[in-house]
Design a protein around this motif. Sequence first.
Motif, PDB file in Angstrom:
ATOM      1  N   GLY A 192       0.802  -1.215  -0.016  1.00  0.00           N
ATOM      2  CA  GLY A 192       0.076   0.028   0.167  1.00  0.00           C
ATOM      3  C   GLY A 192       0.594   1.270  -0.145  1.00  0.00           C
ATOM      4  O   GLY A 192       1.889   1.392  -0.921  1.00  0.00           O
ATOM      5  N   VAL A 247      -4.492   9.395  -3.903  1.00  0.00           N
ATOM      6  CA  VAL A 247      -4.238   8.072  -4.452  1.00  0.00           C
ATOM      7  C   VAL A 247      -3.011   7.805  -4.114  1.00  0.00           C
ATOM      8  O   VAL A 247      -2.626   6.440  -3.792  1.00  0.00           O
ATOM      9  N   ARG A 303      -2.670   6.597  -0.538  1.00  0.00           N
ATOM     10  CA  ARG A 303      -2.928   5.365  -0.128  1.00  0.00           C
ATOM     11  C   ARG A 303      -2.518   4.075  -0.758  1.00  0.00           C
ATOM     12  O   ARG A 303      -2.485   2.961  -0.332  1.00  0.00           O
ATOM     13  N   PHE A 304      -2.370   4.237  -2.214  1.00  0.00           N
ATOM     14  CA  PHE A 304      -1.931   3.069  -3.019  1.00  0.00           C
ATOM     15  C   PHE A 304      -0.507   2.892  -2.980  1.00  0.00           C
ATOM     16  O   PHE A 304       0.116   1.724  -2.962  1.00  0.00           O
ATOM     17  N   ILE A 316      -6.179  -4.534  -7.944  1.00  0.00           N
ATOM     18  CA  ILE A 316      -6.050  -3.571  -7.113  1.00  0.00           C
ATOM     19  C   ILE A 316      -5.705  -2.265  -8.069  1.00  0.00           C
ATOM     20  O   ILE A 316      -6.059  -1.256  -7.895  1.00  0.00           O
ATOM     21  N   ARG A 359      -7.531   1.334  -8.195  1.00  0.00           N
ATOM     22  CA  ARG A 359      -6.589   2.540  -8.286  1.00  0.00           C
ATOM     23  C   ARG A 359      -7.066   3.427  -9.390  1.00  0.00           C
ATOM     24  O   ARG A 359      -7.129   4.582  -9.304  1.00  0.00           O
ATOM     25  N   ALA A 367     -10.239   5.243  -8.565  1.00  0.00           N
ATOM     26  CA  ALA A 367      -9.893   6.371  -7.624  1.00  0.00           C
ATOM     27  C   ALA A 367      -9.169   7.511  -8.484  1.00  0.00           C
ATOM     28  O   ALA A 367      -9.545   8.672  -8.071  1.00  0.00           O
ATOM     29  N   PRO A 384     -10.501   7.648  -2.634  1.00  0.00           N
ATOM     30  CA  PRO A 384      -9.630   6.951  -2.170  1.00  0.00           C
ATOM     31  C   PRO A 384      -9.259   7.134  -0.530  1.00  0.00           C
ATOM     32  O   PRO A 384      -8.631   6.286  -0.073  1.00  0.00           O
ATOM     33  N   MET A 392     -11.531   4.750   1.251  1.00  0.00           N
ATOM     34  CA  MET A 392     -11.266   3.220   1.003  1.00  0.00           C
ATOM     35  C   MET A 392     -10.828   2.605   2.183  1.00  0.00           C
ATOM     36  O   MET A 392      -9.825   2.970   2.719  1.00  0.00           O
ATOM     37  N   SER A 394      -8.154  -0.494   3.839  1.00  0.00           N
ATOM     38  CA  SER A 394      -6.800  -0.777   3.519  1.00  0.00           C
ATOM     39  C   SER A 394      -6.636  -1.783   2.779  1.00  0.00           C
ATOM     40  O   SER A 394      -5.907  -2.340   1.891  1.00  0.00           O
ATOM     41  N   THR A 448      -6.689  -1.289  -1.009  1.00  0.00           N
ATOM     42  CA  THR A 448      -5.667  -0.546  -1.395  1.00  0.00           C
ATOM     43  C   THR A 448      -4.532  -1.368  -1.579  1.00  0.00           C
ATOM     44  O   THR A 448      -3.412  -0.795  -2.038  1.00  0.00           O
ATOM     45  N   GLU A 499      -2.975  -2.597   0.970  1.00  0.00           N
ATOM     46  CA  GLU A 499      -2.073  -2.657   1.937  1.00  0.00           C
ATOM     47  C   GLU A 499      -1.911  -3.762   2.867  1.00  0.00           C
ATOM     48  O   GLU A 499      -0.907  -3.971   3.469  1.00  0.00           O
TER      49      GLU A 499
END
Length: 494
Positions: free
Chosen positions: A313, A394, A397-398, A452, A456, A459, A466, A469, A471, A474, A476
């Motif tokens: 993540g 984004v 988070r990603f 994923i 993404r 988002a 995002p 969202m 975890s 994303t 993570e």
Amino acid sequence: MARSRTVRAPTTASLPNNLRIPSTTLALTKTLSKLSRPALLDLALSWLEGHSVESSPPYLQPDDAGNNDEETLPYPAAGTIAEVRQAYIDLQDRKGGKREIIERILEGDWRHGITLRQLAMADLRYLDDRPASLRWTALELSRLETKSKKKDEGRSESDWSANIPRMQAASFVKALQSEIAPLVKAHYHLARSSTLPLTILRIFIIDSPYQTPRQQPEIFTDATRIIYIAFPDSCPYFYTSSITTSPAANSSTTTGSIATDPRTLQRLVREAIPKALSRPHERFTLKPTALAAKNLPTLLALRGPGRSTSSNGAFSIFADSVLEGSPLDPRPSNTVSADEHMRGRDAGPLHEDKENVDFPEDSMKPVRSNKKRQSGSTTDGTLSPDSKKRRLAVESRFGTVGSSIAPAPLDRLDIRLLDNPNTNTGDEADSDRNAATLTPAVSLTFSGSDVIGGIRKLAELGVVDPERMPSWMTGEEAVSTAFVRAGKRVQVDG
């Protein structure tokens, strides 16, 4: 003189490597046809080297036999192993189809049958060529804490689970065989992957060969009786293959047999692995990881010996060396801000160290003019405030998950919501272990080449928020199955 009789007595020994399957078995042709022509030639040459040629030698012309019968055959028997090896080397130097090679193997050099070792080598070669041909589940080996270990306050639970058991190949297979032998008959083949840092164990399970009537030769190529176990290097995880073929589809299977039940087969082998690795005062158990994928490189990236195992993540930018420094280091570092990282990603290589490099002003104009305008950009090519804010969200988070440099694309994500709208809020305090026995109120399944990455993209386009969202969407938490209660993922045993 009395004629000797063959006595067949039950034994717990594994199936021998030199047990031959008749070359006229149609399933052998199908198995070999999955390989490419170069792979077939390499496989045949590997059968003629080392221990393979000792356990499964080719058919050679007897010294006291005449040549009249052999000359009429499409593939006459060779006199020595060197002649057989030279024949396949010559096939490498010219073009042709793989049908000729398969016919030469089954009707010529190995006309007296293909051994279990040869069949296992063919299956593992197919896995090397196509690592996404099976679906794999990741499991974690962890130590069982004893009273003496609990007194040791200097080590945490994660430290104990990170200890990797020492495994010697021959001893492990022998211990595993002793665990499975009382229930079923099996053949084991342990080999090193030629493309990945893995050691793969192929286990073929069959009913007792002493049953009446005897099993058909096609049963030795039944995919529902084969399970693969992959052991990464220096890692407390291992991967087991998932059986997707229905046993009822194969007419050679026996109804009610242990070996024909895929779930029973997997549970039998999985429960035997920690027992085979355990030693006195050093016992191991299995922990689920909620991760399954149809790609071995994905499992290596998410549950392997690399840096990205615990950095997914938002933290993937540090594991993938996109940014320098560490988010846990309190000392000042050269870690750039998210805004600077985004500008550097937009500008590309020309942005790096632009303060120290003198670029002409005209040299930057073609780069900006040829760049495609993105959604939400202004007339001069810069991002609008809303797009810039969404892009930063984004990125935070990603991280690199789902981007073009991500090495671990998930092909499936199963989400099961356990919240029942008809229950009271107090019922949500049930233990997480009961989640496996509950019927999900809503089940969602996302599938594709990169799930994923698709989330993404949504988002980035503003379809989903995002910042709100969870975890596990994303990337993570690096899971492919999520049991959700009250908006949070719960741990489920099994």
